[in-house]
Write a protein that holds these residues in place. Structure first.
Motif, mmCIF file in Angstrom:
data_model
loop_
_atom_site.group_PDB
_atom_site.id
_atom_site.type_symbol
_atom_site.label_atom_id
_atom_site.label_comp_id
_atom_site.label_asym_id
_atom_site.label_seq_id
_atom_site.Cartn_x
_atom_site.Cartn_y
_atom_site.Cartn_z
ATOM 1 N N LEU A 23 0.828 -1.205 0.000
ATOM 2 C CA LEU A 23 0.000 0.000 0.000
ATOM 3 C C LEU A 23 0.861 1.253 0.000
ATOM 4 O O LEU A 23 0.333 2.365 -0.108
ATOM 5 N N THR A 27 -2.555 2.927 -3.631
ATOM 6 C CA THR A 27 -3.732 2.811 -2.774
ATOM 7 C C THR A 27 -4.969 3.031 -3.631
ATOM 8 O O THR A 27 -4.909 3.713 -4.663
ATOM 9 N N SER A 29 -9.614 3.187 -3.677
ATOM 10 C CA SER A 29 -10.887 3.345 -2.982
ATOM 11 C C SER A 29 -10.794 4.368 -1.849
ATOM 12 O O SER A 29 -10.278 5.457 -2.028
ATOM 13 N N THR A 31 -9.016 4.591 0.862
ATOM 14 C CA THR A 31 -7.676 5.011 1.282
ATOM 15 C C THR A 31 -7.128 6.082 0.352
ATOM 16 O O THR A 31 -6.569 7.094 0.800
ATOM 17 N N TYR A 94 -6.185 -4.680 -6.114
ATOM 18 C CA TYR A 94 -6.166 -4.163 -4.745
ATOM 19 C C TYR A 94 -7.515 -4.342 -4.052
ATOM 20 O O TYR A 94 -7.573 -4.604 -2.849
ATOM 21 N N LEU A 95 -8.612 -4.236 -4.807
ATOM 22 C CA LEU A 95 -9.924 -4.552 -4.226
ATOM 23 C C LEU A 95 -9.957 -6.021 -3.795
ATOM 24 O O LEU A 95 -10.489 -6.357 -2.730
ATOM 25 N N TYR A 98 -8.214 -6.491 -0.547
ATOM 26 C CA TYR A 98 -9.071 -6.062 0.567
ATOM 27 C C TYR A 98 -10.129 -7.120 0.875
ATOM 28 O O TYR A 98 -10.373 -7.473 2.032
ATOM 29 N N ASN A 101 -8.812 -10.887 2.362
ATOM 30 C CA ASN A 101 -7.674 -10.722 3.270
ATOM 31 C C ASN A 101 -7.555 -11.829 4.314
ATOM 32 O O ASN A 101 -6.569 -11.911 5.021
ATOM 33 N N SER A 139 -5.023 -11.514 -7.048
ATOM 34 C CA SER A 139 -5.100 -11.331 -5.594
ATOM 35 C C SER A 139 -5.255 -12.648 -4.843
ATOM 36 O O SER A 139 -5.169 -12.664 -3.615
#
Length: 250
Positions: A23, A27, A29, A31, A94-95, A98, A101, A139
């Motif tokens: 991150l 970054t 959304s 963030t 990156y979504l 998240y 995780n 991811s």
């Protein structure tokens, strides 16, 4: 927000699943929005907030400059080829990090449904879908990617339009519960950041026991350039023109 494009691409391309990205490099959304709200103006060009608008606008080229000063010229979304920096894929990755995780949810999601603006053509929607599929796949843990049986369940598919998707959730949330011959007619006017969409239809009890209700879609339309963020840009430009002399001769 692109903080270090070169570092994130180097890490992203090094592994098929769960690469060692950070991150501190990108970054997305909420963030990224927080960073935009509290950052200095010299960091403005590290934020790519017109992602969906870029996807739906033919011939629009974009110049990205990360927080380190690295500059990347992006072709129009539909002209991207394999190996190009694809911000939609990075965003989806990156979504996915998240969502999957394993700390809060305790499990990994393998099935995804995307909604799209009404006026986006099939080709644009399909390229966006493939970009999301590639990013979310990246991811996932490598152990899962190598499990052929499990990966047969992985899919990213196109769902309803954005206003219809809203109707599906909002009607139930607001307590509409059609039964027998009762029908509830709906109309959704979605004035968003980059597009404006309209959808209308009827909400009724399902004829099959498998479903609770049916959303019968009558029609939809929209304007891909009429959005709040687009209007704010135009207003800002008009303010700039009206105050040009003050800006050039302080």
């Amino acid at each position: 927000q692109f903080i270090d494009i070169e570092s994130v691409l180097s890490a992203y391309q090094a592994r098929a699943g769960r690469p060692a990205t950070s991150l501190e490099e990108v970054t997305v959304s909420h963030t990224a929005f927080e960073n935009l709200t509290h950052s200095n103006s010299d960091r403005y060009y590290s934020f790519f907030e017109g992602l969906k608008h870029w996807c739906g606008t033919a011939g629009e080229r974009v110049k990205l400059r990360d927080a380190q000063g690295h500059v990347r010229d992006l072709p129009p979304f539909m002209d991207l080829v394999e190996g190009d920096l694809n911000p939609v894929e990075i965003y989806a990755y990156y979504l996915g990090i998240y969502i999957n995780n394993m700390v809060k949810e305790k499990h990994i999601f393998l099935q995804y449904i995307l909604s799209f603006p009404v006026t986006y053509e099939r080709g644009i929607r399909e390229k966006m879908r493939r970009s999301f599929e590639a990013g979310i796949r990246k991811s996932l843990p490598t152990a899962l990617l190598s499990n052929e049986t499990a990966m047969k369940q992985f899919r990213v598919q196109e769902g309803a339009s954005e206003p219809a998707a809203y109707a599906i959730t909002a009607l139930e949330e607001y307590g509409f519960d059609p039964c027998d011959e009762k029908e509830d007619y709906y109309g959704v006017f979605d004035f968003g950041g980059g597009t404006t969409d309209f959808d209308f239809g009827v909400y009724r009890e399902a004829s099959e026991d498998r479903y609770d209700y049916t959303l019968l879609h009558f029609g939809a339309n929209g304007d891909r350039t009429l959005g709040g963020e687009n209007l704010l840009r135009l207003l800002a430009f008009e303010v700039f023109k009206a105050n040009k002399d003050k800006l050039l001769n302080p």
